[in-house]
Design a protein around this motif. Structure first.
Motif, PDB file in Angstrom:
ATOM      1  N   ASP A 220      42.487  40.209  56.140  1.00 22.00           N
ATOM      2  CA  ASP A 220      41.431  39.349  55.571  1.00 22.00           C
ATOM      3  C   ASP A 220      40.372  39.018  56.615  1.00 22.00           C
ATOM      4  O   ASP A 220      39.919  37.871  56.719  1.00 22.00           O
TER       5      ASP A 220
ATOM      6  N   LYS B 264      50.135  39.885  49.389  1.00 24.51           N
ATOM      7  CA  LYS B 264      49.416  39.883  50.658  1.00 24.51           C
ATOM      8  C   LYS B 264      49.487  38.514  51.325  1.00 24.51           C
ATOM      9  O   LYS B 264      49.678  38.416  52.545  1.00 24.51           O
ATOM     10  N   ARG B 265      49.344  37.452  50.547  1.00 25.90           N
ATOM     11  CA  ARG B 265      49.441  36.115  51.095  1.00 25.90           C
ATOM     12  C   ARG B 265      50.822  35.863  51.688  1.00 25.90           C
ATOM     13  O   ARG B 265      50.970  35.255  52.754  1.00 25.90           O
TER      14      ARG B 265
ATOM     15  N   LYS C 160      46.471  40.115  40.756  1.00 25.85           N
ATOM     16  CA  LYS C 160      46.983  38.810  41.175  1.00 25.85           C
ATOM     17  C   LYS C 160      48.309  38.963  41.906  1.00 25.85           C
ATOM     18  O   LYS C 160      48.577  38.267  42.896  1.00 25.85           O
TER      19      LYS C 160
ATOM     20  N   HIS D 173      47.589  40.270  45.395  1.00 24.72           N
ATOM     21  CA  HIS D 173      47.032  39.213  46.231  1.00 24.72           C
ATOM     22  C   HIS D 173      48.127  38.251  46.674  1.00 24.72           C
ATOM     23  O   HIS D 173      48.141  37.813  47.843  1.00 24.72           O
TER      24      HIS D 173
END
Length: 254
Positions: A175, A28-29, A22, A25
């Motif tokens: 992505d 990365k966002r 998490k 992620h």
């Protein structure tokens, strides 16, 4: 425990460091949204907390300004302030998600042009690594996000990183499913000895056709959207124009 260590503990709790997947992620966002750095998760958590407190203070000031604080029970205005805090705490997440989605959309939009240029470089006799460097340098002003990712992949390959890992990271950060399939095609062509120029030509043509199909899909959705907009803004005024004389006649009869 001093103040700094307490603040770090609070930021670690709010940033969700309990799960590495998490956390990765979320990092990365943030990168896709344009925020990067070693302490970006703690900064992001601090901004969320500050935004929530600011929204709660604004909600409390609104209650005071409307002069209804004295008329509300304690649990009601506390609930109103908590709702304001929740809205403010969620706002940075929505903003980051929107910025990240725009980044992903730009990568998907710019990829066919990059593949066409890479095909030209490969057919001119350059290797895959050289074509990545050339594309990153040529597209820096036109498509800066994709050029930056190609440049990072090229630097990783020059540093001796495995090609599969480098392309897998490129697809993961952006992505983009097309880049994932592109990496699989390139690795398969390299392992089987297939000419890379033929592979690029076929894949670039497929990407171009897929891009046209996406444009056609959006164009086919346009009449439906225009119909809904036309009905929303035209039908009420038309009904008002048609029914007003009848309503006026009925009122005059009484």
């Amino acid at each position: 425990m001093d103040t700094d260590s307490k603040l770090v503990s609070i930021m670690r709790l709010l940033s969700g460091n309990g799960g590495s997947a998490k956390q990765e992620h979320r990092r990365k966002r943030l990168f896709q949204a344009g925020f990067s750095g070693p302490g970006v998760l703690y900064q992001y958590s601090f901004v969320k907390l500050l935004s929530g407190l600011t929204a709660a203070i604004i909600a409390f000031c609104m209650l005071i300004g409307l002069s209804i604080l004295s008329n509300l029970p304690t649990d009601r205005w506390l609930l109103f302030c908590a709702f304001g805090f929740l809205m403010g705490y969620t706002l940075p997440s929505l903003l980051v998600r929107r910025l990240a989605q725009r980044y992903v959309d730009r990568i998907a939009r710019d990829l066919p042009d990059a593949l066409d240029l890479m095909l030209v470089c490969v057919e001119a006799g350059q290797s895959l690594d050289q074509s990545l460097t050339r594309v990153a340098r040529s597209m820096k002003r036109i498509h800066p996000e994709l050029a930056a990712r190609f440049a990072a992949t090229s630097e990783a390959l020059k540093a001796g990183e495995d090609r599969a890992d480098a392309f897998a990271r490129l697809a993961y950060v952006t992505d983009n499913l097309d880049l994932q399939s592109f990496a699989a095609v390139v690795l398969q062509a390299s392992s089987m000895g297939t000419p890379i120029s033929d592979t690029f030509r076929i894949y670039a043509e497929e990407q171009r056709e897929r891009r046209f199909s996406r444009i056609e899909e959006k164009a086919n959705m346009l009449p439906t959207k225009m119909t809904l907009g036309t009905m929303m803004f035209t039908v009420p005024s038309l009904l008002l124009l048609l029914l007003t004389p009848a309503v006026y006649s009925i009122l005059q009869s009484f």
